[in-house]
Motif scaffolding. Structure first.
Motif: not given
Length: 270
Positions: A243-260
């Protein structure tokens, strides 16, 4: 024959003449464009950060000999670190009298693997600070630098609800960190009082705004799920996924100890 020898000697002479000239010039390797090069406006604040962020260290878990044998027997790719850890803790004793023995063990439904489709940075993911000075009454440039006014917690996460979210996050984090080479974490903290010595000049008769942003990586791809069975048949052992299934997904992952940083100078308040 003499004519052929003369031609051969001429070719050797010409080769000896051109070789030193060619040897002086080494072929330069093609320059690789850094896809995730950090812009000059983004600075590392690891040393300056008044809040010590724990390192998000998620090394790829190495499967044991048995776990590797089981993973290789599956027709569906298995990369989930927690499933690999469970297989590492599995012990199966073989016996020469196992002829006709058959058993199927249901291990549950798992997110098995994550396949990345796009990994892109957003250097101004979330505004975390504003330093401001009014120099409209001044007669000389005023120097301003970054000082974090309040402690700020920056959280990332999945862009949609999904089954077994913690497992999916781990696989996405591992993939994004490997692709970018950046220190990534789903939560990072910028401590109050964090400073950076970079100077920005505010000219007389103007106001100055120095904005600080937390950067992040936007990771998009596809996660594959399946029902995992451990099958024992005689002396053979294998993983069967149904019963293999696939699903699209996204994520926001902060960059640690960096400031713009973004600096704006204007004649009127913004």
């Amino acid at each position: 024959m003499k004519k052929f020898t003369a031609i051969l000697l001429s070719m050797v002479f010409l080769l000896s003449f051109f070789t030193p000239a060619l040897a002086g010039k080494k072929a330069e390797p093609p320059q690789k464009e850094a896809k995730y090069a950090i812009p000059n406006s983004v600075m590392n604040i690891t040393k300056e950060n008044t809040y010590p962020n724990p390192t998000e260290d998620l090394p790829f878990l190495q499967p044991s000999e048995l776990a590797k044998e089981l993973i290789d027997s599956s027709r569906v790719k298995i990369e989930n670190p927690d499933l690999i850890r469970m297989l590492n803790e599995t012990s199966i004793n073989s016996t020469p009298f196992a002829i006709g023995y058959r058993a199927i063990v249901y291990l549950g439904e798992w997110p098995l693997s994550y396949e990345s489709a796009e990994t892109s940075p957003n250097w101004e993911f979330q505004k975390i600070n504003t330093n401001y000075y009014d120099n409209r009454g001044g007669t000389a440039p005023y120097k301003i630098h970054y000082v974090q006014e309040q402690q700020k917690v920056v959280r990332g996460g999945l862009t949609a609800k999904i089954k077994n979210a913690p497992d999916v996050q781990k696989m996405m984090l591992l993939t994004a960190a490997k692709k970018t080479g950046l220190p990534l974490a789903f939560e990072t903290v910028i401590g109050a009082g964090t400073k950076k010595d970079q100077i920005y000049n505010i000219q007389p008769k103007r106001l100055g705004y120095l904005y600080g942003y937390a950067p992040a990586i936007n990771e998009k791809g596809k996660v594959t799920y399946g029902e995992v069975y451990l099958m024992l048949k005689g002396n053979k052992k294998m993983i069967v996924v149904k019963n293999v299934t696939s699903q699209g997904i996204g994520a926001w992952i902060p960059i640690q100890d960096h400031v713009s940083f973004g600096f704006v100078s204007s004649e009127r308040p913004r």
